[in-house]
Design an enzyme around this catalytic site. Structure first.
Site, PDB file in Angstrom:
ATOM      1  N   CYS A 106       2.398  65.350 101.650  1.00  0.00           N
ATOM      2  CA  CYS A 106       1.433  63.804 101.948  1.00  0.00           C
ATOM      3  C   CYS A 106       2.643  63.248 101.889  1.00  0.00           C
ATOM      4  O   CYS A 106       4.253  62.660 102.307  1.00  0.00           O
ATOM      5  CB  CYS A 106       1.358  64.044 100.034  1.00  0.00           C
ATOM      6  N   TRP A 140      -1.474  66.605 102.125  1.00  0.00           N
ATOM      7  CA  TRP A 140      -1.531  67.944 102.421  1.00  0.00           C
ATOM      8  C   TRP A 140      -2.154  68.628 100.797  1.00  0.00           C
ATOM      9  O   TRP A 140      -1.632  68.388 100.094  1.00  0.00           O
ATOM     10  CB  TRP A 140      -0.375  68.294 102.520  1.00  0.00           C
ATOM     11  N   ASN A 173       1.769  61.437  95.912  1.00  0.00           N
ATOM     12  CA  ASN A 173       2.581  62.859  96.439  1.00  0.00           C
ATOM     13  C   ASN A 173       2.709  64.088  95.358  1.00  0.00           C
ATOM     14  O   ASN A 173       3.736  63.413  93.820  1.00  0.00           O
ATOM     15  CB  ASN A 173       3.771  62.968  97.229  1.00  0.00           C
ATOM     16  N   GLY A 174       2.812  64.905  95.555  1.00  0.00           N
ATOM     17  CA  GLY A 174       3.643  65.915  94.226  1.00  0.00           C
ATOM     18  C   GLY A 174       2.244  66.371  94.023  1.00  0.00           C
ATOM     19  O   GLY A 174       1.240  66.441  93.999  1.00  0.00           O
ATOM     20  N   GLU A 201      14.635  85.019 111.209  1.00  0.00           N
ATOM     21  CA  GLU A 201      13.939  83.540 111.913  1.00  0.00           C
ATOM     22  C   GLU A 201      13.012  83.447 113.523  1.00  0.00           C
ATOM     23  O   GLU A 201      12.367  82.762 113.553  1.00  0.00           O
ATOM     24  CB  GLU A 201      15.067  83.206 111.856  1.00  0.00           C
ATOM     25  N   LYS A 219       9.337  81.484 114.001  1.00  0.00           N
ATOM     26  CA  LYS A 219       9.161  80.402 115.223  1.00  0.00           C
ATOM     27  C   LYS A 219       8.008  81.759 115.679  1.00  0.00           C
ATOM     28  O   LYS A 219       6.625  80.922 115.994  1.00  0.00           O
ATOM     29  CB  LYS A 219       9.994  80.626 116.077  1.00  0.00           C
ATOM     30  N   GLU A 277       4.662  80.740 113.579  1.00  0.00           N
ATOM     31  CA  GLU A 277       4.119  79.760 112.581  1.00  0.00           C
ATOM     32  C   GLU A 277       3.759  78.429 114.491  1.00  0.00           C
ATOM     33  O   GLU A 277       2.830  77.755 114.225  1.00  0.00           O
ATOM     34  CB  GLU A 277       5.006  78.371 112.167  1.00  0.00           C
ATOM     35  N   HIS A 302      12.772 103.930 108.785  1.00  0.00           N
ATOM     36  CA  HIS A 302      12.369 103.635 107.398  1.00  0.00           C
ATOM     37  C   HIS A 302      10.829 102.850 107.391  1.00  0.00           C
ATOM     38  O   HIS A 302      10.805 102.279 106.050  1.00  0.00           O
ATOM     39  CB  HIS A 302      12.918 102.354 106.309  1.00  0.00           C
ATOM     40  N   LYS A 315       6.269  70.121 107.710  1.00  0.00           N
ATOM     41  CA  LYS A 315       7.053  69.290 108.078  1.00  0.00           C
ATOM     42  C   LYS A 315       7.930  70.149 106.719  1.00  0.00           C
ATOM     43  O   LYS A 315       9.359  70.392 106.485  1.00  0.00           O
ATOM     44  CB  LYS A 315       7.325  68.480 108.496  1.00  0.00           C
TER      45      LYS A 315
HETATM   46  C1  G6P Z   1       9.319  74.113 106.199  1.00  0.00           C
HETATM   47  C2  G6P Z   1       8.905  73.604 107.738  1.00  0.00           C
HETATM   48  C3  G6P Z   1      10.533  74.105 108.037  1.00  0.00           C
HETATM   49  C4  G6P Z   1      11.882  74.320 107.489  1.00  0.00           C
HETATM   50  C5  G6P Z   1      11.358  74.369 105.601  1.00  0.00           C
HETATM   51  C6  G6P Z   1      12.637  73.990 104.505  1.00  0.00           C
HETATM   52  O1  G6P Z   1       8.180  75.427 105.653  1.00  0.00           O
HETATM   53  O2  G6P Z   1       8.374  74.140 107.970  1.00  0.00           O
HETATM   54  O3  G6P Z   1      10.860  74.230 109.217  1.00  0.00           O
HETATM   55  O4  G6P Z   1      12.754  75.106 107.667  1.00  0.00           O
HETATM   56  O5  G6P Z   1       9.894  73.716 105.383  1.00  0.00           O
HETATM   57  O6  G6P Z   1      12.512  72.849 105.303  1.00  0.00           O
HETATM   58  P1  G6P Z   1      14.345  71.715 105.591  1.00  0.00           P
HETATM   59  O7  G6P Z   1      13.558  70.639 104.996  1.00  0.00           O
HETATM   60  O8  G6P Z   1      14.646  72.429 103.257  1.00  0.00           O
HETATM   61  O9  G6P Z   1      14.868  72.301 106.272  1.00  0.00           O
END
Ligand code: G6P
Length: 601
Positions: A2, A78, A104-105, A479, A483, A486, A502, A596
């Site tokens: 948000c 959101w 927000n929140g 990681e 990627k 998402e 395993h 984000k």
């Molecule tokens: C969300 C984003 C990720 C990020 C994570 C942590 O899931 O989509 O890209 O790694 O939050 O966010 P931060 O801002 O704490 O790195």
């Protein structure tokens, strides 16, 4: 997630259009609906709420619907409580149509608070937790409380992290209340005032800010009794708080895609220089921070999502380079470690946004035990930066695509440098990483991208992708899976090469793609052996490695970067993820359901 943008200007300033512009700058955070409330020419509250993207909304249309008055409050939502619909979008208003709220929140105790309102026959227009705020303020005003007291009364009763704006259309006041989620006041030219949950919401217009701290609220006035400056109050006591105006030097990032089709590929390419920027740190400060690590009794590296995988890589980096044991954990699990925390514990918090709620909660836990907080953060002025005892900036510049790329490699670079500083070998670490930055610059050329694109064409219809790595490349395999998931929505699974036998090996069949992240270190031969095990079962092996090997069906060459292998190994996967998204018709910048900056639990 948000976002909030508020504008208070002068007559005819076109506040709704100004707020719309600010909301568009918060689009990158991820949201599913949006709305604006403003005062019409007769001073009455007018609201607009829409589901979907704000990008297409024009200033002209918003002005036609909401006028060009001097005050407006906007929000991108959101969904948490209540589905994605116009009626659940914010602003929410009270029964009398006097008070508008954006929020927000989460209000954790909203059901209990709502029950009282329902019993007192308030009419609810939405399923949100937000709406209760409007009705409580309505009740306070009806009882003869001032707007600020009515707002404080309900704010004091809220549980959970949140921030909200309440606008009293009749009384000419706006309250901006911060209870654990970010809110910043901006001071513009000639009496203009802004409030936003993210400095990007108004940075285009002013870089002069006043920070609202947790448990405080700012009161902005408009109309006949308007005051030139905001007033700050402590929410629980109602006492005034003095604030300074601070000029922030976070240069407004050029937000255009600079000729690229998407932010994601622009940010991937920016790694040609962001790695060098990340390690451009003051040597004295690095040594001071390294001393804190050395003197700490227990070090935890903590982050969420991609940053969480970076923290796990940090555990290997500190072991390998500094011969030090540090613990890593994802932020949402940190509180389970609270029994091991003391005043001598150091927590290294890693975050792009500095606003991730799981991480802020973890910090609360660490602080309650007296631990010290060092943060590695990208957004200047973020909550994380402000609650930390020490911080180092990642210097990656604004990252807009939801999938993190350049902030990730900046975090990896800075953690590697910190490990070197802790080992008393700062200069050597800088040399290695500068060399890596140059190698990345050479690697990211059009021919290389074309080769990855060819691979993406081959993988575009895959159901699953497996990624293996060992040592520091094990969390990087995880990681890499994040990627791919998402951006391309392909099921991807990253794990330690040694774990193949395993379980995951049962999933390998003819043509199953498996990416092997290989480093020129003592894990190399074993990782290659694991790749062979995949190939023997018909798998299609993609090697990300400095040297080719007969086991690879497709080779993506990376420079031999020594201990910096995680930095160079993740980059080709980022490029692959981008092209898979494009080929599969997905917008790589805004994956479905993700945000984000994750500001709810
Ligand atoms: C969300 C984003 C990720 C990020 C994570 C942590 O899931 O989509 O890209 O790694 O939050 O966010 P931060 O801002 O704490 O790195």
């Amino acid at each position: 997630m948000c976002g909030i943008v508020v504008y208070v200007g002068r007559k005819g300033d076109g506040a709704p259009a100004v707020v719309l512009e600010g909301l568009k700058r918060l689009e990158y955070r991820g949201y599913d609906s949006w709305g604006i409330a403003a005062l019409d020419s007769r001073g009455r509250l007018a609201t607009l709420r829409r589901v979907g993207k704000i990008g297409g909304a024009s200033a002209d249309r918003v002005t036609r619907l909401l006028g060009s008055g001097s005050v407006a409050v906007g929000h991108t939502r959101w969904a948490t409580h209540g589905g994605i619909s116009e009626r659940n979008a914010h602003p929410q208003v009270d029964c009398k149509g006097r008070v508008a709220i954006v929020h927000n929140g989460i209000i954790e105790n909203y059901q209990e608070l709502k029950a009282g309102l329902v019993a007192r026959k308030h009419r609810f227009a939405s399923e949100t937790d937000t709406e209760i705020l409007a009705h409580y303020i309505e009740e306070g005003l009806a009882r003869g409380q001032s707007f600020s007291d009515a707002t404080r009364s309900i704010a004091k009763r809220l549980k959970g992290r949140s921030a909200f704006i309440a606008m009293d259309s009749k009384g000419g006041q706006i309250a901006a209340v911060r209870l654990g989620a970010p809110l910043i006041v901006g001071i513009g030219k000639k009496g203009e005032m802004f409030v936003s949950s993210d400095v990007n919401g108004f940075l285009e217009r002013t870089n002069k800010v006043m920070y609202i701290d947790d448990g405080e609220m700012a009161l902005l006035s408009f109309g006949k009794k308007a005051q030139k400056a905001p007033e700050f109050l402590n929410v629980s006591r109602g006492t005034k708080v003095r604030k300074r105006i601070i000029g922030i030097d976070w240069k407004r990032e050029r937000e255009s895609k600079l000729g690229y089709d998407h932010f994601l590929i622009k940010e991937i390419m920016e790694q040609k220089h962001t790695i060098a920027q990340a390690i451009n740190q003051d040597d004295a400060k690095m040594r001071q921070v390294a001393n804190r690590i050395k003197n700490a009794f227990g070090v935890f590296i903590v982050g969420a999502g991609t940053a969480g995988r970076v923290c796990a890589a940090g555990e290997y980096l500190f072991s390998d380079i500094a011969k030090r044991h540090v613990n890593s954990t994802v932020a949402s699990e940190f509180s389970s470690y609270r029994h091991y925390l003391t005043k001598k514990t150091l927590m290294i918090a890693v975050s792009q946004s500095g606003e991730t709620v799981d991480l802020l909660d973890a910090i609360d836990v660490a602080k309650s035990k007296g631990a010290r907080i060092l943060s590695l953060v990208n957004v200047f002025g973020s909550t994380l930066m402000r609650v930390s005892d020490d911080f180092l900036m990642l210097n990656a510049g604004a990252e807009k695509a939801v999938a993190s790329t350049k902030a990730t490699t900046a975090q990896l670079s800075l953690l590697t440098l910190l490990a070197y500083a802790t080992a008393g070998r700062l200069k050597e670490g800088k040399r290695l990483l500068l060399n890596t930055a140059e190698q990345v610059n050479d690697m990211l050329n059009p021919r290389y991208e074309e080769r990855i694109k060819r691979l993406a064409r081959r993988l575009r219809r895959s159901r699953d992708v497996f990624i293996i790595g060992r040592g520091v490349n094990y969390p990087i395999a995880e990681e890499a899976a994040i990627k791919l998931q998402e951006t391309s929505y392909i099921h991807a699974h990253g794990f330690a090469g040694g774990e193949l036998k395993h379980g995951p090996l049962a999933l390998i069949s003819r043509g199953s793609p498996c990416i092997a992240l290989v480093a020129n270190d003592d894990t190399k031969h074993e990782t290659i052996s694991n790749a062979m095990e995949v190939k023997a079962r018909g798998g299609y092996v993609i090697g990300v490695a400095p040297e080719n090997n007969e086991v690879f069906d497709y080779w993506l060459k990376v420079p031999d970067a020594g201990v910096a292998s995680p930095i160079v190994n993740i980059i080709p996967v980022q490029v692959l993820a981008y092209h898979l998204a494009v080929l599969r018709g997905i917008n790589p910048d805004y994956p479905r359901n993700l945000a984000k900056s994750v500001t709810v639990k």
